[in-house]
Design a protein around this motif. Structure first.
Motif, PDB file in Angstrom:
ATOM      1  N   THR A 178      40.329  33.190  11.247  1.00 19.40           N
ATOM      2  CA  THR A 178      39.603  33.128  12.521  1.00 19.40           C
ATOM      3  C   THR A 178      38.300  32.346  12.415  1.00 19.40           C
ATOM      4  OG1 THR A 178      38.675  35.317  12.010  1.00 19.40           O
ATOM      5  CG2 THR A 178      40.587  35.252  13.454  1.00 19.40           C
ATOM      6  N   LEU A 179      37.408  32.743  11.515  1.00 19.73           N
ATOM      7  CA  LEU A 179      36.057  32.198  11.519  1.00 19.73           C
ATOM      8  C   LEU A 179      35.714  31.277  10.355  1.00 19.73           C
ATOM      9  CD1 LEU A 179      34.109  35.387  12.692  1.00 19.73           C
ATOM     10  CD2 LEU A 179      34.876  33.450  14.062  1.00 19.73           C
ATOM     11  N   ILE A 180      36.470  31.341   9.275  1.00 20.15           N
ATOM     12  CA  ILE A 180      36.129  30.515   8.118  1.00 20.15           C
ATOM     13  C   ILE A 180      36.239  29.016   8.407  1.00 20.15           C
ATOM     14  CG2 ILE A 180      36.876  29.863   5.783  1.00 20.15           C
ATOM     15  CD1 ILE A 180      35.043  32.295   5.877  1.00 20.15           C
ATOM     16  N   PRO A 181      37.220  28.522   9.203  1.00 19.46           N
ATOM     17  CA  PRO A 181      37.208  27.079   9.482  1.00 19.46           C
ATOM     18  C   PRO A 181      35.894  26.599  10.082  1.00 19.46           C
ATOM     19  CG  PRO A 181      39.326  28.004  10.082  1.00 19.46           C
ATOM     20  CD  PRO A 181      38.449  29.170   9.719  1.00 19.46           C
ATOM     21  N   THR A 182      35.337  27.350  11.030  1.00 19.29           N
ATOM     22  CA  THR A 182      34.037  26.970  11.597  1.00 19.29           C
ATOM     23  C   THR A 182      32.927  27.136  10.574  1.00 19.29           C
ATOM     24  OG1 THR A 182      34.793  27.654  13.786  1.00 19.29           O
ATOM     25  CG2 THR A 182      32.423  27.422  13.483  1.00 19.29           C
ATOM     26  N   TYR A 183      33.005  28.185   9.761  1.00 24.91           N
ATOM     27  CA  TYR A 183      32.034  28.433   8.687  1.00 24.91           C
ATOM     28  C   TYR A 183      32.017  27.262   7.708  1.00 24.91           C
ATOM     29  CZ  TYR A 183      29.812  31.264   4.924  1.00 24.91           C
ATOM     30  OH  TYR A 183      28.987  31.772   3.946  1.00 24.91           O
ATOM     31  N   VAL A 184      33.209  26.765   7.361  1.00 19.28           N
ATOM     32  CA  VAL A 184      33.315  25.650   6.413  1.00 19.28           C
ATOM     33  C   VAL A 184      32.715  24.381   6.999  1.00 19.28           C
ATOM     34  CG1 VAL A 184      34.961  24.105   5.275  1.00 19.28           C
ATOM     35  CG2 VAL A 184      35.297  26.575   5.184  1.00 19.28           C
ATOM     36  N   THR A 185      33.072  24.053   8.239  1.00 16.54           N
ATOM     37  CA  THR A 185      32.561  22.820   8.828  1.00 16.54           C
ATOM     38  C   THR A 185      31.049  22.893   9.056  1.00 16.54           C
ATOM     39  OG1 THR A 185      33.185  23.656  11.016  1.00 16.54           O
ATOM     40  CG2 THR A 185      34.738  22.201   9.920  1.00 16.54           C
ATOM     41  N   THR A 186      30.544  24.085   9.371  1.00 16.72           N
ATOM     42  CA  THR A 186      29.095  24.251   9.534  1.00 16.72           C
ATOM     43  C   THR A 186      28.376  24.056   8.207  1.00 16.72           C
ATOM     44  OG1 THR A 186      29.414  25.794  11.371  1.00 16.72           O
ATOM     45  CG2 THR A 186      27.271  25.838  10.262  1.00 16.72           C
ATOM     46  N   LEU A 187      28.934  24.656   7.156  1.00 17.16           N
ATOM     47  CA  LEU A 187      28.308  24.575   5.834  1.00 17.16           C
ATOM     48  C   LEU A 187      28.358  23.149   5.280  1.00 17.16           C
ATOM     49  CD1 LEU A 187      26.999  26.600   3.836  1.00 17.16           C
ATOM     50  CD2 LEU A 187      29.221  26.783   2.717  1.00 17.16           C
ATOM     51  N   SER A 188      29.457  22.443   5.550  1.00 10.79           N
ATOM     52  CA  SER A 188      29.626  21.091   5.002  1.00 10.79           C
ATOM     53  C   SER A 188      29.018  20.012   5.887  1.00 10.79           C
ATOM     54  CB  SER A 188      31.119  20.798   4.817  1.00 10.79           C
ATOM     55  OG  SER A 188      31.783  20.771   6.066  1.00 10.79           O
ATOM     56  N   GLY A 189      28.756  20.345   7.159  1.00 12.45           N
ATOM     57  CA  GLY A 189      28.240  19.348   8.088  1.00 12.45           C
ATOM     58  C   GLY A 189      29.291  18.387   8.600  1.00 12.45           C
ATOM     59  N   SER A 190      30.569  18.689   8.364  1.00 10.76           N
ATOM     60  CA  SER A 190      31.655  17.813   8.791  1.00 10.76           C
ATOM     61  C   SER A 190      32.305  18.360  10.060  1.00 10.76           C
ATOM     62  CB  SER A 190      32.706  17.691   7.687  1.00 10.76           C
ATOM     63  OG  SER A 190      33.855  17.016   8.144  1.00 10.76           O
ATOM     64  N   THR A 191      32.839  17.472  10.887  1.00  8.00           N
ATOM     65  CA  THR A 191      33.571  17.884  12.083  1.00  8.00           C
ATOM     66  C   THR A 191      35.078  17.668  11.939  1.00  8.00           C
ATOM     67  OG1 THR A 191      33.270  15.691  13.072  1.00  8.00           O
ATOM     68  CG2 THR A 191      31.603  17.370  13.575  1.00  8.00           C
ATOM     69  N   ASN A 192      35.530  17.326  10.744  1.00  9.54           N
ATOM     70  CA  ASN A 192      36.944  17.060  10.506  1.00  9.54           C
ATOM     71  C   ASN A 192      37.745  18.360  10.604  1.00  9.54           C
ATOM     72  OD1 ASN A 192      39.506  16.614   9.036  1.00  9.54           O
ATOM     73  ND2 ASN A 192      38.628  14.608   8.599  1.00  9.54           N
TER      74      ASN A 192
END
Length: 397
Positions: A221-235
């Protein structure tokens, strides 16, 4: 061939139910909703999945797996169709409800069918194939959807069209299952009831698996957004790949752990799961993608071993005439773990921010893993381990 066809059906069904994982960020932008709504959509899926499990398991034992599984696959295809047509948040809720009904009806019967169809009667191998297919589907869905959403046209339609196409051979595999000519028992809805002789195994293994799948729910649920936020990527593929990496590590751990006793799998898996969660929390606090990668790998290994140990223990202890019923009850525990904790994380993310919510969740579940581990250690000290039998069955208590 029936055995592997059934495994394919389980894999594809779970792939479809997890296609939305990397797409929620896009849906939120299109329809304007918060992280809390994402977790509520997921919770709606679990809310119908659990009663579906409880109804379908005993029904499958009574009338045969095929009569339950074919309607379940039809409902799964309908859920994918609703996702493909979605033009508001309400459509997402409706699609997830249909997917929950389908997976709830199919999980117990498919797992029971794998146990019955394994050519050598090896329940340990059947449990391994079931867990690898389940985890494989959980991981394949986010990767497939993320890849298509990032690099193909119609990102919110094409993944679900492909899922519908993949369900057709799954339905053919289910059609090949032997039909039950007459009911073996009179079916009626009933509350979950575990045979007396396996209640201790069910309680401990069910709790360990609940915690393992609470982590899975967070990743889905939330880790994909957590990952993109932490990495600064929108991929979009990046978020789906993080989920897939955790589940790939889970599947590989299960393959490596095959043949070990259920107790060994649980006693190794739970501390690894706790360690991975602690690293997940630290990764957010330090904004470290490296720690996040390590956390994903370690948590995945721990999740896979704990889940395989739990399912192996329950699968071996369940009486043959109640197997689909017992396994369905076991999946109820799993999906409670998947659904309920992430609702709390969603509320917390809305109030305190996503990073803080993930950190609090990770630390809390890590502590619970260690608590269950201490219970298992005390129980296993009083019960000597048994080596695997030639059929692959191992000690569970």
């Amino acid at each position: 061939m029936r055995f592997w066809g059934t495994a394919y059906a389980l894999l594809i069904l779970l792939t479809g139910t997890n296609l939305p994982t990397p797409l929620y960020r896009g849906y939120a932008a299109r329809f304007g909703f918060s992280p809390l709504v994402v977790t509520l959509i997921f919770a709606a899926y679990v809310a119908v999945l659990i009663p579906s499990l409880l109804l379908a398991g005993p029904l499958s034992d009574a009338v045969g797996h095929r009569r339950v599984l074919l309607p379940a696959l039809t409902v799964a295809a309908l859920g994918s169709l609703v996702f493909a047509l979605a033009d508001s948040t309400g459509w997402l809720f409706a699609a997830r409800i249909l997917q929950g009904l389908a997976l709830g009806a199919a999980s117990g019967p498919l797992t029971a069918a794998l146990t019955e169809l394994e050519p050598s009667g090896n329940r340990g191998k059947a449990a391994l194939v079931s867990t690898v297919a389940s985890v494989g589907g959980l991981g394949l869905g986010p990767v497939l959807a993320g890849l298509l959403a990032q690099y193909a046209p119609a990102p919110h339609v094409l993944p679900f069209a492909i899922e519908i196409a993949l369900l057709l051979p799954a339905a053919a595999a289910i059609m090949a299952l032997p039909a039950r000519t007459r009911p073996t028992a009179r079916w009626h809805p009933r509350r979950p009831e575990i045979p007396r002789g396996m209640r201790t195994v069910f309680a401990t293994s069910g709790t360990a698996s609940l915690l393992a799948f609470a982590v899975t729910g967070l990743f889905l649920t939330l880790i994909p957004t957590y990952v993109t936020t932490l990495s600064g990527s929108t991929n979009l593929l990046l978020g789906g790949a993080a989920v897939a990496l955790m589940l790939l590590c889970s599947a590989l751990a299960q393959l490596t752990g095959y043949g070990r006793s259920a107790r060994t799998l649980e006693l190794v898996g739970l501390p690894l799961l706790a360690a991975g969660l602690a690293l997940l929390a630290l990764a957010g606090g330090l904004s470290s993608p490296t720690l996040l990668l390590a956390a994903t790998v370690i948590a995945g290994i721990g999740q896979g071993l704990a889940f395989l140990g739990g399912l192996t223990a329950v699968n071996q202890a369940a009486p043959a005439e109640r197997r689909a019923d017992v396994i369905s009850s076991f999946y109820v525990i799993i999906y409670v773990g998947v659904g309920l904790p992430v609702i709390g994380v969603g509320f917390l993310a809305t109030a305190a921010g996503l990073a803080a919510a993930v950190q609090y969740f990770a630390y809390a579940v890590a502590v619970l893993c260690l608590a269950v581990l201490s219970v298992l250690v005390r129980r296993h000290r009083s019960t000597p381990a048994t080596t695997p039998t030639p059929s692959g069955d191992t000690s569970t208590d």
